[in-house]
Write a protein that holds these residues in place. Structure first.
Motif, PDB file in Angstrom:
ATOM      1  N   TYR A 161       4.388 -28.324 -17.256  1.00  0.00           N
ATOM      2  CA  TYR A 161       4.446 -26.954 -17.759  1.00  0.00           C
ATOM      3  C   TYR A 161       4.724 -25.960 -16.631  1.00  0.00           C
ATOM      4  N   PRO A 162       5.872 -25.303 -16.639  1.00  0.00           N
ATOM      5  CA  PRO A 162       6.183 -24.331 -15.576  1.00  0.00           C
ATOM      6  C   PRO A 162       5.254 -23.135 -15.644  1.00  0.00           C
ATOM      7  N   ARG A 163       5.065 -22.501 -14.507  1.00  0.00           N
ATOM      8  CA  ARG A 163       4.254 -21.285 -14.447  1.00  0.00           C
ATOM      9  C   ARG A 163       5.029 -20.250 -13.635  1.00  0.00           C
ATOM     10  N   SER A 164       5.453 -19.179 -14.295  1.00  0.00           N
ATOM     11  CA  SER A 164       6.218 -18.133 -13.622  1.00  0.00           C
ATOM     12  C   SER A 164       5.569 -16.781 -13.867  1.00  0.00           C
ATOM     13  N   ASN A 165       5.777 -15.867 -12.933  1.00  0.00           N
ATOM     14  CA  ASN A 165       5.213 -14.528 -13.091  1.00  0.00           C
ATOM     15  C   ASN A 165       6.071 -13.483 -12.390  1.00  0.00           C
ATOM     16  N   ILE A 166       5.946 -12.259 -12.868  1.00  0.00           N
ATOM     17  CA  ILE A 166       6.542 -11.102 -12.198  1.00  0.00           C
ATOM     18  C   ILE A 166       5.461 -10.514 -11.301  1.00  0.00           C
ATOM     19  N   PHE A 167       5.813 -10.250 -10.058  1.00  0.00           N
ATOM     20  CA  PHE A 167       4.842  -9.763  -9.080  1.00  0.00           C
ATOM     21  C   PHE A 167       5.360  -8.447  -8.509  1.00  0.00           C
ATOM     22  N   ILE A 168       4.593  -7.367  -8.707  1.00  0.00           N
ATOM     23  CA  ILE A 168       4.983  -6.040  -8.216  1.00  0.00           C
ATOM     24  C   ILE A 168       3.855  -5.479  -7.373  1.00  0.00           C
ATOM     25  N   VAL A 169       4.197  -4.980  -6.192  1.00  0.00           N
ATOM     26  CA  VAL A 169       3.218  -4.374  -5.290  1.00  0.00           C
ATOM     27  C   VAL A 169       3.479  -2.879  -5.220  1.00  0.00           C
ATOM     28  N   PHE A 170       2.459  -2.101  -5.559  1.00  0.00           N
ATOM     29  CA  PHE A 170       2.527  -0.654  -5.435  1.00  0.00           C
ATOM     30  C   PHE A 170       1.713  -0.225  -4.221  1.00  0.00           C
ATOM     31  N   ASN A 171       2.325   0.591  -3.372  1.00  0.00           N
ATOM     32  CA  ASN A 171       1.631   1.152  -2.217  1.00  0.00           C
ATOM     33  C   ASN A 171       1.553   2.667  -2.381  1.00  0.00           C
ATOM     34  N   SER A 172       0.471   3.259  -1.882  1.00  0.00           N
ATOM     35  CA  SER A 172       0.332   4.708  -1.940  1.00  0.00           C
ATOM     36  C   SER A 172       1.367   5.376  -1.046  1.00  0.00           C
ATOM     37  N   VAL A 173       1.897   6.505  -1.508  1.00  0.00           N
ATOM     38  CA  VAL A 173       2.831   7.266  -0.678  1.00  0.00           C
ATOM     39  C   VAL A 173       2.128   7.868   0.529  1.00  0.00           C
ATOM     40  N   ASP A 174       0.796   7.815   0.549  1.00  0.00           N
ATOM     41  CA  ASP A 174       0.029   8.275   1.701  1.00  0.00           C
ATOM     42  C   ASP A 174      -0.334   7.135   2.644  1.00  0.00           C
ATOM     43  N   ASN A 175       0.287   5.959   2.439  1.00  0.00           N
ATOM     44  CA  ASN A 175      -0.042   4.763   3.223  1.00  0.00           C
ATOM     45  C   ASN A 175       1.235   4.048   3.652  1.00  0.00           C
ATOM     46  N   VAL A 176       2.275   4.825   3.984  1.00  0.00           N
ATOM     47  CA  VAL A 176       3.591   4.237   4.235  1.00  0.00           C
ATOM     48  C   VAL A 176       3.602   3.388   5.506  1.00  0.00           C
ATOM     49  N   LEU A 177       4.584   2.509   5.580  1.00  0.00           N
ATOM     50  CA  LEU A 177       4.680   1.557   6.678  1.00  0.00           C
ATOM     51  C   LEU A 177       5.088   2.216   7.983  1.00  0.00           C
ATOM     52  N   GLY A 178       4.548   1.665   9.068  1.00  0.00           N
ATOM     53  CA  GLY A 178       4.939   2.088  10.407  1.00  0.00           C
ATOM     54  C   GLY A 178       5.350   0.876  11.221  1.00  0.00           C
ATOM     55  N   THR A 179       5.055   0.886  12.500  1.00  0.00           N
ATOM     56  CA  THR A 179       5.331  -0.249  13.363  1.00  0.00           C
ATOM     57  C   THR A 179       4.380  -1.391  13.032  1.00  0.00           C
ATOM     58  N   PRO A 180       4.865  -2.635  12.928  1.00  0.00           N
ATOM     59  CA  PRO A 180       3.971  -3.757  12.636  1.00  0.00           C
ATOM     60  C   PRO A 180       2.823  -3.842  13.640  1.00  0.00           C
ATOM     61  N   PHE A 181       1.635  -4.155  13.148  1.00  0.00           N
ATOM     62  CA  PHE A 181       0.459  -4.226  13.995  1.00  0.00           C
ATOM     63  C   PHE A 181       0.289  -5.591  14.656  1.00  0.00           C
ATOM     64  N   GLY A 182       1.018  -6.610  14.168  1.00  0.00           N
ATOM     65  CA  GLY A 182       0.822  -7.940  14.732  1.00  0.00           C
ATOM     66  C   GLY A 182       2.059  -8.804  14.655  1.00  0.00           C
ATOM     67  N   ALA A 183       3.229  -8.206  14.836  1.00  0.00           N
ATOM     68  CA  ALA A 183       4.488  -8.955  14.789  1.00  0.00           C
ATOM     69  C   ALA A 183       5.493  -8.267  15.703  1.00  0.00           C
ATOM     70  N   PRO A 184       6.455  -9.029  16.235  1.00  0.00           N
ATOM     71  CA  PRO A 184       7.427  -8.433  17.164  1.00  0.00           C
ATOM     72  C   PRO A 184       8.415  -7.482  16.517  1.00  0.00           C
ATOM     73  N   ALA A 185       8.619  -7.595  15.190  1.00  0.00           N
ATOM     74  CA  ALA A 185       9.573  -6.728  14.503  1.00  0.00           C
ATOM     75  C   ALA A 185       9.227  -6.693  13.023  1.00  0.00           C
ATOM     76  N   PRO A 186       9.605  -5.627  12.323  1.00  0.00           N
ATOM     77  CA  PRO A 186       9.336  -5.548  10.880  1.00  0.00           C
ATOM     78  C   PRO A 186      10.093  -6.629  10.109  1.00  0.00           C
ATOM     79  N   ARG A 187       9.536  -7.043   8.989  1.00  0.00           N
ATOM     80  CA  ARG A 187      10.250  -7.958   8.107  1.00  0.00           C
ATOM     81  C   ARG A 187      11.376  -7.214   7.397  1.00  0.00           C
ATOM     82  N   PRO A 188      12.337  -7.937   6.836  1.00  0.00           N
ATOM     83  CA  PRO A 188      13.452  -7.278   6.144  1.00  0.00           C
ATOM     84  C   PRO A 188      12.965  -6.398   5.001  1.00  0.00           C
ATOM     85  N   THR A 189      13.739  -5.383   4.679  1.00  0.00           N
ATOM     86  CA  THR A 189      13.318  -4.422   3.662  1.00  0.00           C
ATOM     87  C   THR A 189      13.314  -4.999   2.255  1.00  0.00           C
TER      88      THR A 189
END
Length: 303
Positions: free
Chosen positions: A260-288
């Motif tokens: 039996y397959p199991r599939s889902n739609i996954f959506i992440v909502f972030n607050s507009v007051d919590n936008v991304l900056g420089t990664p805290f633990g990686a050499p470069a940001p992941r792709p957009t």
């Protein structure tokens, strides 16, 4: 423009560090803002999740099932970097950024039944940090090991605080035995630092295999969280059921060896007051396509 902020949740360390009590609220809005009632918000703050038995209708789900199948069977999209292929079965594991490549899923992200609770939980306008369809085919769908999404988004994307919420909407029946979502109740109140520096282009391996150790919590921490919670919650239900959960919840899912397959739609909502900056633990940001840097608020229907 990326900014560098104080790191209040250090992770990807050279040596083990103790777990931290979360400093930030889980619920930022109020019951008056709706659609969730006060007792539902209180439960979300305490447990870290909110489940809906029938967020979408059967007719709506049939449309999304058809769109998910279309994406998975598109030969051009299969070769696109937004598509992740199962390491062993070579079947499609995930398709990212579906709200940009599909008008059907774009409309879903703005649906007040989906975005409304996220706005209320986060107490602000929201934007889509990430969207994807997860496919866990029968006889070959791989597991997702225990992890906190916020740990990854903080380390690799530069998300400052866990002021984000995910919604997983079932496209297929979620049984206890076909790899349904598991969450440790209350685990969102504890941040577990992970050991190991983030390699360059880590996302290319981490999204395709469950054997990569970077970004995974130690077993003692997971054991302690489950002990404190008195167990693990597993989310089962029909197509159209949904689970909203805090970005710092410790969660995972087993592989699927059933027919039996199991599939889902996954959506992440972030607050507009919590936008991304420089990664805290990686050499470069992941792709957009994995971590959007377009912070435009999700439109409200009716405006």
């Amino acid at each position: 423009m990326s900014t560098t902020l104080t790191d209040r949740y250090p992770t990807r360390l050279l040596h083990p560090a103790p777990a931290m009590v979360r400093e930030d609220p889980t619920v930022w809005g109020t019951a008056e803002q709706g659609p969730l009632a006060a007792d539902q918000l209180d439960a979300f703050a305490r447990l870290g999740y909110h489940a809906e038995d029938s967020l979408l209708t059967r007719q709506e789900i049939e449309v999304f099932q058809g769109e998910a199948a279309r994406l998975a069977n598109d030969p051009v999209l299969r070769e696109d970097e937004r598509t992740v292929i199962e390491e062993k079965s070579q079947e499609v594991r995930s398709v990212f950024e579906v709200h940009r490549i599909s008008e059907v899923f774009a409309r879903l992200t703005a649906d007040p039944r989906v975005a409304g609770p996220a706005r209320q939980m986060l107490g602000s306008e929201v934007y889509v940090h990430q969207s994807r369809v997860n496919y866990k085919p029968g006889f070959g769908g791989g597991p997702f090991y225990w992890h906190s999404d916020f740990e990854t988004w903080h380390a690799e994307d530069g998300m400052p605080t866990p002021r984000a919420v995910s919604v997983s909407i079932a496209l297929t029946e979620n049984y206890p035995y076909n790899g349904s979502l598991m969450i440790i109740p209350g685990s969102h109140r504890t941040f577990v630092p992970c050991v190991g520096r983030t390699p360059h282009d880590h996302h290319r391996n981490s999204l395709r295999t469950h054997s990569v150790a970077v970004g995974m919590p130690d077993q003692d921490s997971v054991r302690g969280l489950a002990h404190d919670a008195g167990g693990i919650e597993q989310f089962t239900g029909p197509p159209g059921s949904a689970t909203f959960f805090d970005s710092n919840c410790m969660h995972g899912s087993n592989g699927n060896i059933t027919p039996y397959p199991r599939s889902n739609i996954f959506i992440v909502f972030n607050s507009v007051d919590n936008v991304l900056g420089t990664p805290f633990g990686a050499p470069a940001p992941r792709p957009t396509y994995i971590a959007s840097r377009d912070f435009t608020p999700v439109p409200r229907w009716g405006r």
